[in-house]
Design a protein around this motif. Structure first.
Motif, PDB file in Angstrom:
ATOM      1  N   LYS A  65      -2.571  10.250   6.346  1.00  0.00           N
ATOM      2  CA  LYS A  65      -2.455   8.807   6.153  1.00  0.00           C
ATOM      3  C   LYS A  65      -0.995   8.444   5.971  1.00  0.00           C
ATOM      4  CE  LYS A  65      -1.967   5.133   3.249  1.00  0.00           C
ATOM      5  NZ  LYS A  65      -1.220   4.879   2.018  1.00  0.00           N
ATOM      6  N   ASP A  96      -5.626   4.442   1.643  1.00  0.00           N
ATOM      7  CA  ASP A  96      -5.818   5.772   1.039  1.00  0.00           C
ATOM      8  C   ASP A  96      -7.303   6.144   1.100  1.00  0.00           C
ATOM      9  OD1 ASP A  96      -3.123   5.762   0.289  1.00  0.00           O
ATOM     10  OD2 ASP A  96      -3.543   4.915  -1.687  1.00  0.00           O
ATOM     11  N   LYS A 108       0.075   3.155  -8.588  1.00  0.00           N
ATOM     12  CA  LYS A 108      -0.526   2.783  -7.308  1.00  0.00           C
ATOM     13  C   LYS A 108      -0.288   3.820  -6.208  1.00  0.00           C
ATOM     14  CE  LYS A 108       3.107   0.150  -5.169  1.00  0.00           C
ATOM     15  NZ  LYS A 108       3.409  -0.894  -4.219  1.00  0.00           N
TER      16      LYS A 108
HETATM   17 MG    MG Z   1      -0.561   2.573  -1.173  1.00  0.00          MG
END
Ligand code: MG
Ligand code: ADP
Ligand code: ASP
Length: 408
Positions: free
Chosen positions: A7, A154, A209
């Protein structure tokens, strides 16, 4: 040969130059004989831009239409990355969420993935193609476009890895792993080689985060091997999220510090101190789907008490409006709110077997003259609410107090 899901986040996809870099990295994995499926974010800033556009039309954008708008950022980057790969001789094909298809529930703006159809992706992999999937988006049973909440790419990646039973899910971002705290706030923060799932879930839910919390939950549930890495550095093992504590490693009691500037505190003062009052105040807040985090009810005096709780900052006005409407009915003397607050949390599975961690935290803050407004604890974390203006100082002194700046 392995099947890898990668990712790439917004900063990593932020310019066409960076997208070409991402393509080169993917090409390397491919050249080593691996199958690669990639989930991507929109270019950094794009999702914010799209939300701002929507808000120019509606103060509270229609949730279904908002998803139609904010899912477009990722449709751009999948196409650009597929083109960048083809340019360097790697066959690739892009898919939006509905093309895959990634089926979600119908909670617009915060949908949950229910299933992923792997057939098309498998066919492409068999043909030697790199599969590129738009992160952050899916489609519900009625064919509405949905999005998964901020940072949701994610979760797209981990869900793809789970569906495809990938050997590893690699989250490439703008830091080279999970740190003891946000390295942008504390330069002394250190990269962790490993962090346990439990700790990562707490860190994510308490404001770090670097990974969306649902992605960690998903990885835990489906036993996905999950790693966070830098998209800018050539080498590096990043941080591996582990299922078990590494017995050989002398682990710090506190693994990391998370913080959150996204809450507001609401005080309901001078309410009658009688059974049912918490329900009377918080029931309507829950009915309005506003998530309450920390709660304090003081010991009553002269038959009245004060009641405080925190809500997401963006929901504070809505919560206040609800409370003001029932102020006379509840019999509250005063209702006020403060959004200049921040929550800091220390997290570590080692807290289970150590005492005195909370008191070290409180003493450290006291020594800096930082007042604690609220406290909440669980087995592996302690959170405190403080004045937002002391946030960075507080994180720095706590980081030091728990020895996190020293090599493990
Ligand atoms: Mg992020
Ligand atoms: P992406 O766009 O790649 O998804 P994010 O901005 O969502 O990247 O997440 C990466 C950022 O998370 C880092 O730049 C860093 O500032 C922040 N962050 C917060 N806490 C941590 C932490 N404990 N370790 C690493 N990064 C953290
Ligand atoms: N583009 C989305 C966001 O900014 C999803 C993501 O980047 O993970 O929240």
């Amino acid at each position: 040969m392995a099947l890898i899901v990668q990712k790439y986040g917004g900063t990593s996809m932020g310019t066409t130059e960076r997208i070409k870099n991402v393509a080169r990295r993917i090409a390397k994995w491919k050249a080593q004989g691996h199958d690669v499926v990639v989930a991507v974010s929109a270019m950094s800033g794009e999702t914010n831009r799209l939300i701002a556009l929507a808000k120019e039309i509606q103060d509270y954008p229609d949730p279904r239409e908002l998803d139609v708008i904010i899912s477009t950022g990722e449709q751009v980057t999948i196409g650009l990355l597929a083109m960048a790969l083809k340019e360097i001789g790697v066959d690739a094909k892009s898919y939006t969420g509905w093309q895959v298809k990634v089926t979600t529930d119908s909670s617009f703006n915060k949908a949950r993935i229910q299933s992923i159809d792997e057939d098309a992706m498998r066919a492409d992999l068999a043909e030697g193609r790199v599969v590129i999937v738009a992160g952050f988006q899916g489609v519900d049973e009625a064919n509405n476009i949905t999005t998964l909440g901020r940072g949701g790419s994610d979760t797209s990646a981990v869900a793809l890895a789970a569906a495809l039973k990938a050997d590893e899910c690699q989250i490439y971002t703008d830091v080279d792993g999970v740190y003891t705290t946000d390295p942008r706030v504390v330069p002394e923060a250190r990269r962790l080689k490993t962090i346990t799932f439990e700790e990562m879930i707490e860190m994510a839910s308490l404001g770090s985060k670097v990974l969306q919390i649902r992605s960690v939950e998903f990885a835990g549930k489906y036993k996905v091997r999950l790693r966070v890495l830098s998209s800018f550095e050539e080498e590096g093992e990043g941080t591996l999220i582990t299922f078990e504590e590494d017995e050989n490693m002398e682990k710090a009691v506190v693994a990391g510090i998370a913080f959150d500037r996204n809450e507001a505190r609401i005080n309901v003062k001078g309410v009658p101190d009688r059974p049912g009052i918490a329900y009377q105040i918080l029931g309507p807040i829950a009915d309005a789907n506003i998530e309450v985090d920390m709660i304090i009810q003081n010991v009553g005096e002269n038959g009245t008490t004060d009641f405080s709780f925190t809500v997401p900052r963006g929901e504070a006005n809505r919560a206040l409006a609800i409370l003001r409407e029932m102020q006379t009915h509840v019999g509250a003397a005063k209702i006020e709110s403060d959004d200049k607050i921040a929550k800091i949390s220390i997290v570590g599975v080692g807290m289970r077997s150590h005492t005195g961690i909370a008191s070290t935290m409180f003493r450290t803050l006291a020594e800096e003259g930082i007042n604690i407004q609220m406290i909440s604890t669980s087995e592996i974390k302690v959170s405190v609410l403080i004045d937002e203006k002391y946030l960075e100082l507080a994180v720095r002194v706590l980081h030091k107090a728990f020895g996190l700046d020293q090599a493990a």
